[in-house]
Structure formats: structure tokens, C-alpha cells
Design a protein around this motif. Sequence first.
Motif, PDB file in Angstrom:
ATOM      1  N   UNK A  59       0.924  -1.131  -0.041  1.00  0.00           N
ATOM      2  CA  UNK A  59      -0.011   0.029  -0.056  1.00  0.00           C
ATOM      3  C   UNK A  59       1.083   1.130   0.211  1.00  0.00           C
ATOM      4  N   UNK A  60       0.119   2.478  -0.394  1.00  0.00           N
ATOM      5  CA  UNK A  60       1.114   3.772  -0.449  1.00  0.00           C
ATOM      6  C   UNK A  60       0.246   4.763   0.086  1.00  0.00           C
ATOM      7  N   UNK A  61       0.907   5.822   0.529  1.00  0.00           N
ATOM      8  CA  UNK A  61       0.302   7.135   0.906  1.00  0.00           C
ATOM      9  C   UNK A  61       0.521   8.166  -0.129  1.00  0.00           C
ATOM     10  N   UNK A  62      -0.394   8.741  -0.748  1.00  0.00           N
ATOM     11  CA  UNK A  62      -0.005  10.000  -1.471  1.00  0.00           C
ATOM     12  C   UNK A  62      -0.546  11.317  -0.911  1.00  0.00           C
ATOM     13  N   UNK A  63       0.030  12.185  -0.837  1.00  0.00           N
ATOM     14  CA  UNK A  63      -0.168  13.569  -0.062  1.00  0.00           C
ATOM     15  C   UNK A  63      -0.430  14.676  -1.028  1.00  0.00           C
ATOM     16  N   UNK A  64      -1.552  15.179  -1.021  1.00  0.00           N
ATOM     17  CA  UNK A  64      -2.062  16.163  -1.759  1.00  0.00           C
ATOM     18  C   UNK A  64      -1.983  17.804  -1.007  1.00  0.00           C
ATOM     19  N   UNK A  65      -1.940  18.718  -1.765  1.00  0.00           N
ATOM     20  CA  UNK A  65      -1.686  20.065  -1.202  1.00  0.00           C
ATOM     21  C   UNK A  65      -3.118  20.649  -0.874  1.00  0.00           C
ATOM     22  N   UNK A  66      -4.119  20.084  -1.650  1.00  0.00           N
ATOM     23  CA  UNK A  66      -5.405  20.510  -1.489  1.00  0.00           C
ATOM     24  C   UNK A  66      -6.515  19.568  -1.425  1.00  0.00           C
ATOM     25  N   UNK A  67      -7.589  19.790  -0.598  1.00  0.00           N
ATOM     26  CA  UNK A  67      -8.647  18.700  -0.177  1.00  0.00           C
ATOM     27  C   UNK A  67      -9.261  18.549  -1.466  1.00  0.00           C
ATOM     28  N   UNK A  68      -9.454  19.434  -2.391  1.00  0.00           N
ATOM     29  CA  UNK A  68     -10.514  19.107  -3.561  1.00  0.00           C
ATOM     30  C   UNK A  68      -9.652  18.361  -4.525  1.00  0.00           C
ATOM     31  N   UNK A  69      -8.489  18.379  -4.521  1.00  0.00           N
ATOM     32  CA  UNK A  69      -7.795  17.782  -5.714  1.00  0.00           C
ATOM     33  C   UNK A  69      -7.605  16.377  -4.879  1.00  0.00           C
ATOM     34  N   UNK A  70      -7.402  16.235  -3.775  1.00  0.00           N
ATOM     35  CA  UNK A  70      -7.376  14.764  -3.271  1.00  0.00           C
ATOM     36  C   UNK A  70      -8.714  14.091  -3.394  1.00  0.00           C
ATOM     37  N   UNK A  71      -9.778  14.919  -3.321  1.00  0.00           N
ATOM     38  CA  UNK A  71     -11.103  14.156  -3.393  1.00  0.00           C
ATOM     39  C   UNK A  71     -11.371  13.660  -4.812  1.00  0.00           C
ATOM     40  N   UNK A  72     -10.802  14.779  -5.821  1.00  0.00           N
ATOM     41  CA  UNK A  72     -10.939  14.198  -7.228  1.00  0.00           C
ATOM     42  C   UNK A  72     -10.124  12.934  -7.540  1.00  0.00           C
ATOM     43  N   UNK A  73      -8.919  12.906  -7.041  1.00  0.00           N
ATOM     44  CA  UNK A  73      -8.215  11.658  -7.157  1.00  0.00           C
ATOM     45  C   UNK A  73      -8.959  10.252  -6.735  1.00  0.00           C
ATOM     46  N   UNK A  74      -9.353  10.625  -5.474  1.00  0.00           N
ATOM     47  CA  UNK A  74     -10.252   9.363  -4.920  1.00  0.00           C
ATOM     48  C   UNK A  74     -11.297   8.955  -5.897  1.00  0.00           C
ATOM     49  N   UNK A  75     -11.979  10.133  -6.348  1.00  0.00           N
ATOM     50  CA  UNK A  75     -12.979   9.612  -7.366  1.00  0.00           C
ATOM     51  C   UNK A  75     -12.769   8.906  -8.609  1.00  0.00           C
ATOM     52  N   UNK A  76     -11.824   9.553  -9.135  1.00  0.00           N
ATOM     53  CA  UNK A  76     -10.907   8.889 -10.422  1.00  0.00           C
ATOM     54  C   UNK A  76     -10.477   7.781 -10.257  1.00  0.00           C
ATOM     55  N   UNK A  77      -9.580   7.582  -9.165  1.00  0.00           N
ATOM     56  CA  UNK A  77      -8.513   6.536  -9.315  1.00  0.00           C
ATOM     57  C   UNK A  77      -8.901   5.524  -8.339  1.00  0.00           C
ATOM     58  N   UNK A  78     -10.105   5.521  -7.581  1.00  0.00           N
ATOM     59  CA  UNK A  78     -10.678   4.467  -6.687  1.00  0.00           C
ATOM     60  C   UNK A  78     -11.143   3.195  -7.737  1.00  0.00           C
ATOM     61  N   UNK A  79     -10.505   2.072  -7.899  1.00  0.00           N
ATOM     62  CA  UNK A  79     -11.028   0.930  -8.637  1.00  0.00           C
ATOM     63  C   UNK A  79     -10.214   1.038 -10.126  1.00  0.00           C
ATOM     64  N   UNK A  80      -9.160   1.897 -10.294  1.00  0.00           N
ATOM     65  CA  UNK A  80      -8.425   2.200 -11.391  1.00  0.00           C
ATOM     66  C   UNK A  80      -7.557   0.623 -11.447  1.00  0.00           C
ATOM     67  N   UNK A  81      -7.314   0.063 -12.464  1.00  0.00           N
ATOM     68  CA  UNK A  81      -6.369  -0.817 -12.585  1.00  0.00           C
ATOM     69  C   UNK A  81      -5.003  -0.490 -12.843  1.00  0.00           C
ATOM     70  N   UNK A  82      -4.001  -0.895 -12.057  1.00  0.00           N
ATOM     71  CA  UNK A  82      -2.707  -0.309 -12.096  1.00  0.00           C
ATOM     72  C   UNK A  82      -1.625  -1.762 -11.976  1.00  0.00           C
ATOM     73  N   UNK A  83      -0.938  -1.799 -13.008  1.00  0.00           N
ATOM     74  CA  UNK A  83      -0.207  -3.081 -13.028  1.00  0.00           C
ATOM     75  C   UNK A  83      -1.033  -4.215 -12.757  1.00  0.00           C
ATOM     76  N   UNK A  84      -1.958  -4.491 -13.234  1.00  0.00           N
ATOM     77  CA  UNK A  84      -2.797  -5.597 -13.249  1.00  0.00           C
ATOM     78  C   UNK A  84      -3.554  -5.696 -12.166  1.00  0.00           C
TER      79      UNK A  84
END
Length: 129
Positions: A59-84
Amino acid sequence: MSHFGKSGPPDIRDTYSLLVLNITFRTTADDLFPLFDKYGKVVDVFIPRDRRTGDSRGFAFVRYKYADEAQKAVEKLDGRVVDGREIMVQFAKYGPNAERIQKGRIVETTSKEGGRSRSRSPRPRSGSF
């Protein structure tokens, strides 16, 4: 009393940590960075490693400077396939130290022998060894 001119590393309280679960052991911070950087200013990417083997713990931690950007990343990347693997992305409840909760106390303390033996070593809990 603004603290905007302050140089140095960003204050942890001013950043938003995401917890990224189910990454493969091959996945590195360099793999994750461009993916998350699409959605905002990534402060850093941290992949906890096993102290003995040096392997990624998956697992990993990714830190964002802004809450709304972090929120967008959660919405777009949750469930995304990475390296299979289908990754899970969520807000980390406890910032960079969430990994301590993640792995549970059993792994850390060798409480099998003696049970109460931990109490006689009042070492400050630094992760140095």
C-alpha cells in the motif's frame, strides 16, 4: 499572522493524505506519482516497506496540497487498474502514520513470550530499528 511566506517542508496539517491499497509489490512511487499528479499538486508519495526484507507492503500514501484535488483523485482513481491490480484509494484517516494502525500491534510486538514483557522497556517509540 499569516504563515504563507514560511519556507521549508509543507506542514503535515496543511496536506491531505490518501491511502492507496492493493498495489503490487513491483509498483513504485515513480509509477504512482504521474497517475495522481494528473489531479492536483502531489506533495509526496510514500510506500511503506518491510523493515527486514525491504519489500513493499502493498500500500502507499499519496499527499496532496489541496483537499478538493485529493477528493478528485479518490473519485477518479479508486478502482483503477494499475499493474494488473484494481487499486483502492481512500482518505487516510491518520495521515502518514496510518500504517501503524494498518498492520495492527500483533506484528510489531513479540507478545507471545511473557505477554507483559513489553512494559519493562520504556523506549521512546521511534521507528529507528
